[in-house]
Design a protein around this motif. Structure first.
Motif, PDB file in Angstrom:
ATOM      1  N   ALA A 142       0.627  -1.231  -0.122  1.00 19.75           N
ATOM      2  CA  ALA A 142      -0.056  -0.112   0.273  1.00 19.75           C
ATOM      3  C   ALA A 142       1.033   1.150   0.094  1.00 19.75           C
ATOM      4  O   ALA A 142       0.548   2.189  -0.771  1.00 19.75           O
ATOM      5  N   GLU A 143       1.846   1.328   0.718  1.00 18.46           N
ATOM      6  CA  GLU A 143       2.792   2.456   0.751  1.00 18.46           C
ATOM      7  C   GLU A 143       3.422   2.569  -0.377  1.00 18.46           C
ATOM      8  O   GLU A 143       3.644   3.645  -0.947  1.00 18.46           O
ATOM      9  N   VAL A 144       3.992   1.575  -1.166  1.00 19.10           N
ATOM     10  CA  VAL A 144       4.622   1.581  -2.523  1.00 19.10           C
ATOM     11  C   VAL A 144       3.616   2.173  -3.338  1.00 19.10           C
ATOM     12  O   VAL A 144       3.951   3.219  -4.318  1.00 19.10           O
ATOM     13  N   ALA A 145       2.222   1.529  -3.476  1.00 18.31           N
ATOM     14  CA  ALA A 145       1.236   2.134  -4.477  1.00 18.31           C
ATOM     15  C   ALA A 145       1.070   3.568  -4.211  1.00 18.31           C
ATOM     16  O   ALA A 145       0.667   4.261  -5.327  1.00 18.31           O
ATOM     17  N   GLU A 146       0.913   4.252  -3.019  1.00 16.28           N
ATOM     18  CA  GLU A 146       0.781   5.406  -2.710  1.00 16.28           C
ATOM     19  C   GLU A 146       1.757   6.301  -3.395  1.00 16.28           C
ATOM     20  O   GLU A 146       1.439   7.569  -3.477  1.00 16.28           O
ATOM     21  N   ARG A 147       3.016   5.773  -3.362  1.00 15.11           N
ATOM     22  CA  ARG A 147       3.984   6.740  -4.061  1.00 15.11           C
ATOM     23  C   ARG A 147       4.043   6.504  -5.741  1.00 15.11           C
ATOM     24  O   ARG A 147       4.864   7.053  -6.002  1.00 15.11           O
ATOM     25  N   GLY A 148       3.007   6.139  -6.486  1.00 14.33           N
ATOM     26  CA  GLY A 148       3.071   5.821  -7.703  1.00 14.33           C
ATOM     27  C   GLY A 148       3.761   4.877  -8.164  1.00 14.33           C
ATOM     28  O   GLY A 148       4.072   4.735  -9.745  1.00 14.33           O
ATOM     29  N   VAL A 149       4.243   3.784  -7.470  1.00 11.59           N
ATOM     30  CA  VAL A 149       5.117   2.744  -8.027  1.00 11.59           C
ATOM     31  C   VAL A 149       4.129   1.450  -7.973  1.00 11.59           C
ATOM     32  O   VAL A 149       3.486   1.127  -6.801  1.00 11.59           O
ATOM     33  N   GLU A 150       4.288   0.382  -8.902  1.00 17.68           N
ATOM     34  CA  GLU A 150       3.413  -0.829  -8.911  1.00 17.68           C
ATOM     35  C   GLU A 150       4.170  -1.723  -7.851  1.00 17.68           C
ATOM     36  O   GLU A 150       5.493  -1.935  -7.856  1.00 17.68           O
ATOM     37  N   PRO A 151       3.472  -1.900  -6.917  1.00 17.03           N
ATOM     38  CA  PRO A 151       4.164  -2.785  -5.935  1.00 17.03           C
ATOM     39  C   PRO A 151       4.314  -4.137  -6.320  1.00 17.03           C
ATOM     40  O   PRO A 151       3.539  -4.798  -7.315  1.00 17.03           O
ATOM     41  N   VAL A 152       5.273  -4.795  -5.719  1.00 14.75           N
ATOM     42  CA  VAL A 152       5.474  -6.213  -6.311  1.00 14.75           C
ATOM     43  C   VAL A 152       4.536  -7.245  -5.660  1.00 14.75           C
ATOM     44  O   VAL A 152       3.922  -6.958  -4.803  1.00 14.75           O
ATOM     45  N   THR A 153       4.053  -8.280  -6.610  1.00 13.44           N
ATOM     46  CA  THR A 153       3.083  -9.070  -6.005  1.00 13.44           C
ATOM     47  C   THR A 153       3.518 -10.393  -5.877  1.00 13.44           C
ATOM     48  O   THR A 153       2.567 -11.422  -5.384  1.00 13.44           O
ATOM     49  N   ASN A 154       4.647 -10.823  -6.306  1.00 12.26           N
ATOM     50  CA  ASN A 154       4.984 -12.012  -6.036  1.00 12.26           C
ATOM     51  C   ASN A 154       6.652 -12.116  -5.811  1.00 12.26           C
ATOM     52  O   ASN A 154       7.323 -11.182  -6.311  1.00 12.26           O
ATOM     53  N   SER A 155       7.174 -13.193  -5.398  1.00 15.89           N
ATOM     54  CA  SER A 155       8.494 -13.569  -5.117  1.00 15.89           C
ATOM     55  C   SER A 155       8.926 -14.787  -4.948  1.00 15.89           C
ATOM     56  O   SER A 155       8.206 -15.798  -4.814  1.00 15.89           O
ATOM     57  N   ARG A 156      10.128 -15.135  -5.082  1.00 18.50           N
ATOM     58  CA  ARG A 156      10.774 -16.435  -4.870  1.00 18.50           C
ATOM     59  C   ARG A 156      10.771 -16.811  -3.516  1.00 18.50           C
ATOM     60  O   ARG A 156      10.718 -15.840  -2.549  1.00 18.50           O
ATOM     61  N   ILE A 157      10.477 -18.023  -3.164  1.00 19.27           N
ATOM     62  CA  ILE A 157      10.286 -18.641  -1.904  1.00 19.27           C
ATOM     63  C   ILE A 157      11.905 -18.781  -1.370  1.00 19.27           C
ATOM     64  O   ILE A 157      12.684 -18.814  -2.310  1.00 19.27           O
ATOM     65  N   TRP A 158      11.899 -18.512  -0.115  1.00 18.09           N
ATOM     66  CA  TRP A 158      13.214 -18.717   0.459  1.00 18.09           C
ATOM     67  C   TRP A 158      13.503 -19.952   0.281  1.00 18.09           C
ATOM     68  O   TRP A 158      12.801 -20.810   0.410  1.00 18.09           O
ATOM     69  N   ARG A 159      14.731 -20.371   0.412  1.00 23.92           N
ATOM     70  CA  ARG A 159      15.350 -21.727   0.532  1.00 23.92           C
ATOM     71  C   ARG A 159      14.924 -22.116   1.995  1.00 23.92           C
ATOM     72  O   ARG A 159      15.428 -21.589   3.105  1.00 23.92           O
ATOM     73  N   PHE A 160      14.181 -23.239   2.075  1.00 28.73           N
ATOM     74  CA  PHE A 160      13.740 -23.734   3.398  1.00 28.73           C
ATOM     75  C   PHE A 160      14.112 -25.169   3.654  1.00 28.73           C
ATOM     76  O   PHE A 160      14.230 -26.099   2.884  1.00 28.73           O
ATOM     77  N   ALA A 161      15.045 -25.355   4.690  1.00 27.60           N
ATOM     78  CA  ALA A 161      15.277 -26.716   5.090  1.00 27.60           C
ATOM     79  C   ALA A 161      14.898 -27.034   6.540  1.00 27.60           C
ATOM     80  O   ALA A 161      14.945 -27.971   6.844  1.00 27.60           O
ATOM     81  N   SER A 162      15.216 -25.880   7.459  1.00 30.65           N
ATOM     82  CA  SER A 162      14.845 -26.167   8.890  1.00 30.65           C
ATOM     83  C   SER A 162      14.503 -24.768   9.348  1.00 30.65           C
ATOM     84  O   SER A 162      14.314 -23.700   9.086  1.00 30.65           O
ATOM     85  N   PHE A 163      14.141 -24.880  11.025  1.00 30.55           N
ATOM     86  CA  PHE A 163      13.908 -23.807  11.622  1.00 30.55           C
ATOM     87  C   PHE A 163      15.155 -22.730  11.593  1.00 30.55           C
ATOM     88  O   PHE A 163      15.004 -21.660  11.621  1.00 30.55           O
ATOM     89  N   LYS A 164      16.343 -23.584  11.923  1.00 32.07           N
ATOM     90  CA  LYS A 164      17.512 -22.620  11.942  1.00 32.07           C
ATOM     91  C   LYS A 164      17.676 -21.783  10.572  1.00 32.07           C
ATOM     92  O   LYS A 164      18.025 -20.517  10.573  1.00 32.07           O
ATOM     93  N   THR A 165      17.278 -22.268   9.367  1.00 35.30           N
ATOM     94  CA  THR A 165      17.373 -21.583   8.098  1.00 35.30           C
ATOM     95  C   THR A 165      16.061 -20.359   8.281  1.00 35.30           C
ATOM     96  O   THR A 165      16.363 -19.110   7.914  1.00 35.30           O
ATOM     97  N   LEU A 166      14.988 -20.837   8.872  1.00 32.93           N
ATOM     98  CA  LEU A 166      14.093 -19.603   9.096  1.00 32.93           C
ATOM     99  C   LEU A 166      14.593 -18.537  10.005  1.00 32.93           C
ATOM    100  O   LEU A 166      14.429 -17.336   9.591  1.00 32.93           O
TER     101      LEU A 166
END
Length: 130
Positions: free
Chosen positions: A56-80
Motif C-alpha cells: 500500500a505504501e509503495v502504491a501510494e507513491r506511484g510505483v507498482e507494488p511487487v505481487t510475487n517473489s521467489r520462496i526462501w530456501r527452506f530446510a529447517s527452523f535454523k534456516t528460517l
C-alpha cells in the motif's frame, strides 16, 4: 529524498515478505502437525500483513507494488531464523536510507521491525525445545 526511488527500495522488502509467506506455508506443511501449527500460522500472518502494508505504501507513491517473489530456501527452523535475521537487517537499512520517507520508516520502526524480531523468539523455541 526521492519518493519514487524510496518506493522501489521498499518493493525489495515486499519481495522478502512475500517470500516469507510462502516459506512459512511450506514449513507448516512440513512441521505444522508436529510443532504447533498456530505459531507458524501467526508468523505467516505477520508476514502477509507486512507485505500488504508495504504494498500500500509503495502504491501510494506511484510505483507498482511487487505481487510475487521467489520462496526462501527452506530446510529447517535454523534456516528460517537466519532469514528472519536477514529481514531485520533489511529493515534496519531502510531506516537509515535517505530515500525512504518518514511514514514508511515509522511503519517499519513501530510495527514491522518489532514483529520480525519477535519471530526470532518463536523460532528459538522450536530450535531449543520447551
Amino acid at each position: 529524498m526521492n519518493r519514487q526511488r524510496g518506493a522501489e527500495k521498499i518493493n525489495v522488502l515486499v519481495k522478502d515478505e512475500l517470500a516469507a509467506v510462502e516459506t512459512y506455508r511450506l514449513a507448516m506443511e512440513k512441521f505444522g502437525v508436529l510443532t504447533g501449527f498456530e505459531e507458524l500460522r501467526r508468523i505467516e500472518n505477520d508476514h502477509e500483513r507486512a507485505a500488504a502494508l508495504l504494498q500500500a505504501e509503495v502504491a501510494e507513491r506511484g510505483v507498482e507494488p511487487v505481487t510475487n517473489s521467489r520462496i526462501w530456501r527452506f530446510a529447517s527452523f535454523k534456516t528460517l531464523k537466519r532469514r528472519e535475521k536477514h529481514a531485520i537487517r533489511h529493515y534496519e537499512r531502510a531506516l537509515e536510507d535517505r530515500d525512504v520517507d518518514g511514514p514508511i520508516k515509522a511503519l517499519i520502526s513501530s510495527q514491522l521491525l518489532p514483529s520480525t524480531r519477535g519471530h526470532l523468539f518463536v523460532l528459538d523455541g522450536y530450535l531449543h525445545g520447551p
